[in-house]
Design a protein around this motif. Structure first.
Motif, PDB file in Angstrom:
ATOM      1  N   GLU A 152       0.829  -1.206   0.000  1.00 50.64           N
ATOM      2  CA  GLU A 152       0.000   0.000   0.000  1.00 50.64           C
ATOM      3  C   GLU A 152       0.859   1.249   0.000  1.00 50.64           C
ATOM      4  OE1 GLU A 152      -3.227   2.287   2.894  1.00 50.64           O
ATOM      5  OE2 GLU A 152      -2.814   0.154   3.186  1.00 50.64           O
ATOM      6  N   ASN A 153       1.902   1.219   0.836  1.00 44.79           N
ATOM      7  CA  ASN A 153       2.814   2.361   0.906  1.00 44.79           C
ATOM      8  C   ASN A 153       4.096   1.917   1.589  1.00 44.79           C
ATOM      9  OD1 ASN A 153       3.804   4.940   0.663  1.00 44.79           O
ATOM     10  ND2 ASN A 153       1.985   5.928   1.530  1.00 44.79           N
ATOM     11  N   ALA A 154       5.197   2.530   1.189  1.00 42.96           N
ATOM     12  CA  ALA A 154       6.487   2.265   1.824  1.00 42.96           C
ATOM     13  C   ALA A 154       7.156   3.589   2.137  1.00 42.96           C
ATOM     14  CB  ALA A 154       7.376   1.411   0.921  1.00 42.96           C
ATOM     15  N   LYS A 155       7.639   3.717   3.359  1.00 38.38           N
ATOM     16  CA  LYS A 155       8.192   5.002   3.762  1.00 38.38           C
ATOM     17  C   LYS A 155       9.194   4.810   4.894  1.00 38.38           C
ATOM     18  CE  LYS A 155       6.707   9.683   5.028  1.00 38.38           C
ATOM     19  NZ  LYS A 155       5.527  10.536   5.345  1.00 38.38           N
ATOM     20  N   PRO A 156      10.316   5.579   4.866  1.00 42.06           N
ATOM     21  CA  PRO A 156      11.248   5.529   6.006  1.00 42.06           C
ATOM     22  C   PRO A 156      10.548   6.018   7.271  1.00 42.06           C
ATOM     23  CG  PRO A 156      12.258   6.600   4.107  1.00 42.06           C
ATOM     24  CD  PRO A 156      10.809   6.449   3.790  1.00 42.06           C
ATOM     25  N   SER A 157      10.854   5.390   8.385  1.00 40.17           N
ATOM     26  CA  SER A 157      10.166   5.748   9.620  1.00 40.17           C
ATOM     27  C   SER A 157      11.097   5.596  10.810  1.00 40.17           C
ATOM     28  CB  SER A 157       8.925   4.870   9.826  1.00 40.17           C
ATOM     29  OG  SER A 157       8.271   5.183  11.045  1.00 40.17           O
ATOM     30  N   ARG A 158      10.924   6.471  11.778  1.00 42.05           N
ATOM     31  CA  ARG A 158      11.584   6.329  13.070  1.00 42.05           C
ATOM     32  C   ARG A 158      10.592   5.741  14.068  1.00 42.05           C
ATOM     33  NH1 ARG A 158      16.487   8.725  13.232  1.00 42.05           N
ATOM     34  NH2 ARG A 158      16.935  10.349  11.701  1.00 42.05           N
ATOM     35  N   ILE A 159      11.109   5.366  15.210  1.00 39.69           N
ATOM     36  CA  ILE A 159      10.287   4.753  16.242  1.00 39.69           C
ATOM     37  C   ILE A 159      10.228   5.682  17.452  1.00 39.69           C
ATOM     38  CG2 ILE A 159       9.948   2.711  17.695  1.00 39.69           C
ATOM     39  CD1 ILE A 159       9.755   2.239  14.647  1.00 39.69           C
ATOM     40  N   GLN A 160       9.015   5.917  17.942  1.00 34.65           N
ATOM     41  CA  GLN A 160       8.848   6.703  19.166  1.00 34.65           C
ATOM     42  C   GLN A 160       9.433   5.876  20.315  1.00 34.65           C
ATOM     43  OE1 GLN A 160       7.017   6.814  22.145  1.00 34.65           O
ATOM     44  NE2 GLN A 160       7.495   8.962  22.500  1.00 34.65           N
ATOM     45  N   ALA A 161      10.490   6.399  20.953  1.00 34.50           N
ATOM     46  CA  ALA A 161      11.327   5.585  21.832  1.00 34.50           C
ATOM     47  C   ALA A 161      10.562   4.983  23.004  1.00 34.50           C
ATOM     48  CB  ALA A 161      12.504   6.416  22.336  1.00 34.50           C
ATOM     49  N   LYS A 162       9.807   5.802  23.733  1.00 34.58           N
ATOM     50  CA  LYS A 162       9.174   5.313  24.955  1.00 34.58           C
ATOM     51  C   LYS A 162       8.021   4.355  24.658  1.00 34.58           C
ATOM     52  CE  LYS A 162      10.388   9.222  27.913  1.00 34.58           C
ATOM     53  NZ  LYS A 162       9.883  10.298  28.804  1.00 34.58           N
ATOM     54  N   ARG A 163       7.232   4.663  23.651  1.00 31.52           N
ATOM     55  CA  ARG A 163       6.073   3.821  23.335  1.00 31.52           C
ATOM     56  C   ARG A 163       6.405   2.731  22.323  1.00 31.52           C
ATOM     57  NH1 ARG A 163       1.264   7.638  21.670  1.00 31.52           N
ATOM     58  NH2 ARG A 163       0.206   5.621  21.659  1.00 31.52           N
ATOM     59  N   ARG A 164       7.609   2.798  21.733  1.00 33.50           N
ATOM     60  CA  ARG A 164       8.040   1.834  20.718  1.00 33.50           C
ATOM     61  C   ARG A 164       7.078   1.785  19.537  1.00 33.50           C
ATOM     62  NH1 ARG A 164       7.284  -2.888  22.241  1.00 33.50           N
ATOM     63  NH2 ARG A 164       6.325  -2.621  24.290  1.00 33.50           N
ATOM     64  N   MET A 165       6.566   2.934  19.138  1.00 37.83           N
ATOM     65  CA  MET A 165       5.551   3.002  18.097  1.00 37.83           C
ATOM     66  C   MET A 165       6.125   3.581  16.813  1.00 37.83           C
ATOM     67  SD  MET A 165       1.828   4.872  18.246  1.00 37.83           S
ATOM     68  CE  MET A 165       2.518   6.524  18.052  1.00 37.83           C
ATOM     69  N   CYS A 166       5.815   2.937  15.675  1.00 31.37           N
ATOM     70  CA  CYS A 166       6.233   3.438  14.366  1.00 31.37           C
ATOM     71  C   CYS A 166       5.468   4.723  14.061  1.00 31.37           C
ATOM     72  CB  CYS A 166       5.967   2.378  13.299  1.00 31.37           C
ATOM     73  SG  CYS A 166       6.253   2.951  11.607  1.00 31.37           S
ATOM     74  N   TYR A 167       6.183   5.780  13.733  1.00 28.23           N
ATOM     75  CA  TYR A 167       5.548   7.073  13.453  1.00 28.23           C
ATOM     76  C   TYR A 167       4.675   7.020  12.197  1.00 28.23           C
ATOM     77  CZ  TYR A 167       8.124   9.741  16.984  1.00 28.23           C
ATOM     78  OH  TYR A 167       8.602  10.239  18.164  1.00 28.23           O
ATOM     79  N   PHE A 168       4.954   6.060  11.299  1.00 31.71           N
ATOM     80  CA  PHE A 168       4.241   6.017  10.027  1.00 31.71           C
ATOM     81  C   PHE A 168       2.950   5.203  10.104  1.00 31.71           C
ATOM     82  CE2 PHE A 168       3.997   4.116   5.614  1.00 31.71           C
ATOM     83  CZ  PHE A 168       3.423   5.254   5.045  1.00 31.71           C
ATOM     84  N   CYS A 169       3.034   3.986  10.679  1.00 32.94           N
ATOM     85  CA  CYS A 169       1.851   3.107  10.697  1.00 32.94           C
ATOM     86  C   CYS A 169       1.274   2.904  12.095  1.00 32.94           C
ATOM     87  CB  CYS A 169       2.189   1.756  10.080  1.00 32.94           C
ATOM     88  SG  CYS A 169       3.310   0.748  11.075  1.00 32.94           S
ATOM     89  N   ASN A 170       1.914   3.493  13.116  1.00 34.59           N
ATOM     90  CA  ASN A 170       1.469   3.399  14.519  1.00 34.59           C
ATOM     91  C   ASN A 170       1.545   1.988  15.092  1.00 34.59           C
ATOM     92  OD1 ASN A 170       0.886   6.153  14.555  1.00 34.59           O
ATOM     93  ND2 ASN A 170      -1.222   5.829  13.884  1.00 34.59           N
ATOM     94  N   GLU A 171       2.278   1.098  14.439  1.00 34.41           N
ATOM     95  CA  GLU A 171       2.428  -0.252  14.974  1.00 34.41           C
ATOM     96  C   GLU A 171       3.466  -0.262  16.094  1.00 34.41           C
ATOM     97  OE1 GLU A 171       4.098  -4.425  13.228  1.00 34.41           O
ATOM     98  OE2 GLU A 171       2.470  -3.467  12.118  1.00 34.41           O
TER      99      GLU A 171
END
Length: 571
Positions: free
Chosen positions: A302-321
């Motif tokens: 569907e989509n591919a994009k570089p992403s960082r991870i929110q450190a404390k919540r360990r959440m992908c900024y792009f897909c929220n996983e």
């Protein structure tokens, strides 16, 4: 009694063993008083483990002589020719005469030197080998080079020469030549036989660098032929050992599997699956090519994009996983790491001649008084006096329990900000930082920019992966008075029902005027994920076949392991 200090006078092996045992008992007595929950202490083993090391050579030893200009000219001529060619016996005879006229000492290794210079020229190699046979018996090093040069084109000759080596020389020779023989065989139709020769050189659970070329060739061939059985066997046998060695060449495999996908040998989801199994990141240029393909050509993305991870919540900024957390090292393993460091360091001259039992007792007394493990252990000498107080103030405001290990008294320090272990200026302070950190358990951070690589390499091979994991996840870098904590999430490829996350290293420009700080920041800003969200995804047939093969392989391995366990119980 200064047991550790007098070890420097012990020259007799038996005496030194007795003194070392006394030193271990001394610290063991102290350790029984520890109050930390990690240490349900048992005695520290005093017996040393002899680690047998053998200096294996990657190549046949060659004599050192002045450069031979005739040979150099021939070598340059061969390398300049793009196409393969042959030479007559008369031309080979003339070449050898010219080389030996210039330096007669070349005679002892002329066959090997010429054959080695003929790499990627199988026709020329066969031509020279036939010339040698007409004049004299080829030596083993020359025959090994022939195998490497001719594999893939003259397979019958390769196995004929290999059989001759096996019938003529003792099998112990394969401990020296095994890597090259395996590499040659890996390029033939019988490439699976290469594994038998790798076993000769992969001793003590350690894989030499040259063997990596062989593994790469086996992986390429098995994936191309969809021989997933061989792929799984070699993958499971060797890659875990290579990961434990923590060598930079591991990146070679990521690029190899990427090239297999790029050449159309494997589909994209099979590449993702292998990267997940391999547990290693891609390089940024490879990740960029994958991103372009997924967004423009792959129907299941569907989509591919570089992403960082929110450190404390360990959440992908792009897909929220949520990204999986790094598993803590088991307490039993932490105890073994403590024992390993203590046993090794107490026996080393650079420790025993500069440390006394008095300083070990100081560490014991400090630990005994604590009602909870330390949250942080700080390497004061590494941090420096100007930045230490600001760091301590920040940690105290956060309610952290801190141990500061420093050499000599640092008059600028505020003693209300932490607990201090003052060591003599010549003391090897690394031992105290490691011991205090291990005793405090997995939740304790060590603030230092030291990588402890010298200590890790001295550790038992079975424990090295845990040392690396502990260092990568519990060491806190410092830049001036700023602390850089490692991420808690697993920076490895993984898959969910909605997305893949493929790790890669983003290139960060190093500022030359402040290179140390830039390098540290790079390590924390460079860890990225390529987030690939799925769209109507159906696993490819190749992926399903690989998973089925892996599952069968693991079931067979488990049955074999259970069978061995049952057999051992009979005795």
């Amino acid at each position: 009694m200064m047991v550790m200090f007098i070890l420097k006078f012990a020259r007799n092996t038996l005496v030194q063993k007795l003194l070392t045992a006394n030193g271990l008992r001394l610290f063991n007595d102290h350790s029984k008083c520890l109050l930390f929950p990690l240490m349900h202490f048992k005695s520290i083993p005093g017996a040393s483990r002899a680690i047998s090391t053998s200096n294996r050579r990657e190549d046949i030893a060659k004599s050192k002589t002045p450069p031979n200009q005739k040979f150099i000219a021939f070598n340059e001529k061969v390398n300049s020719e793009e196409n393969d060619f042959t030479m007559t016996f008369a031309e080979w005879e003339k070449l050898e005469q010219d080389i030996l006229e210039e330096s007669a000492g070349f005679a002892s290794y002329i066959d090997y030197s010429i054959m080695k210079s003929l790499s990627r020229k199988p026709d020329l190699s066969v031509s020279y080998y036939n010339f040698i046979k007409s004049k004299r018996e080829p030596n083993i090093s020359t025959m090994v080079e022939l195998i490497v040069n001719c594999a893939g084109k003259y397979d019958d000759l390769v196995f004929e020469v290999l059989e001759k080596i096996k019938n003529t020389y003792d099998p112990v020779y394969f401990e020296v030549i095994g890597s090259k023989v395996a590499f040659g065989i890996s390029k033939t139709k019988k490439y699976t036989l290469a594994v038998d020769y790798l076993d000769y050189v992969c001793m003590d659970s350690e894989i030499p660098g040259f063997a990596i070329k062989t593994l790469v060739q086996i992986f390429k061939t098995s994936l191309k032929r969809q021989d997933y059985k061989t792929f799984c066997e070699v993958f499971n046998k060797y890659l875990p050992l290579l990961r434990k060695q923590h060598i930079p060449e591991m990146q070679t495999f990521s690029r190899t599997f990427f090239e297999c996908w790029k050449d159309g040998v494997i589909p994209a989801d099979l590449l993702f699956e292998i990267l997940k199994l391999e547990e290693l990141p891609l390089e940024e240029d490879l990740a960029n090519q994958l991103e372009t393909y997924c967004n423009s050509e792959w129907a299941h993305c569907e989509n591919a994009k570089p992403s960082r991870i929110q450190a404390k919540r360990r959440m992908c900024y792009f897909c929220n996983e949520i990204i999986p957390v790094t598993e803590a090292i088991d307490e039993a393993v932490m105890i073994k790491m403590f024992q390993e460091v203590l046993a090794k360091m107490l026996k080393e001259n650079n420790f025993t001649i500069s440390n006394t039992s008095h300083e070990l007792q100081k560490l014991r007394r400090i630990i005994k008084k604590q009602e909870q493990p330390f949250d942080y252990v700080i390497d004061a000498a590494n941090v420096g006096p100007f930045h230490l107080n600001p760091i301590l103030k920040k940690l105290k405001n956060r309610g952290k329990h801190v141990l500061v290990i420093c050499k000599n008294k640092m008059h600028t320090l505020d003693k209300e900000l932490g607990i201090f272990l003052i060591l003599k200026k010549w003391t090897h302070d690394d031992i105290y930082m490691l011991l205090a950190s291990f005793l405090s358990g997995w939740n304790c951070y060590l603030v230092t920019n030291d990588d402890f690589s010298d200590h890790i390499m001295k550790a038992d091979r079975a424990l090295r992966p845990y040392f690396y994991l502990w260092r990568d996840k519990r060491r806190v870098f410092h830049v001036q008075d700023k602390l850089l904590h490692p991420p808690e999430y697993k920076w490895t490829a993984h898959e969910s029902n909605t997305a893949w996350h493929i790790p890669y290293l983003k290139e960060v420009q190093i500022v030359e005027e402040n290179k140390e700080v830039s390098t540290l920041l790079q390590q924390f800003n460079a860890q990225m994920f390529l987030c690939v969200t799925k769209s109507n995804y159906v696993p490819s047939p190749e992926l399903l076949l690989l998973r089925q093969t892996f599952k069968s392989f693991q079931e067979q391995s488990k049955k074999l392991s259970d069978s061995n366990d049952n057999f051992s119980k009979l005795f």
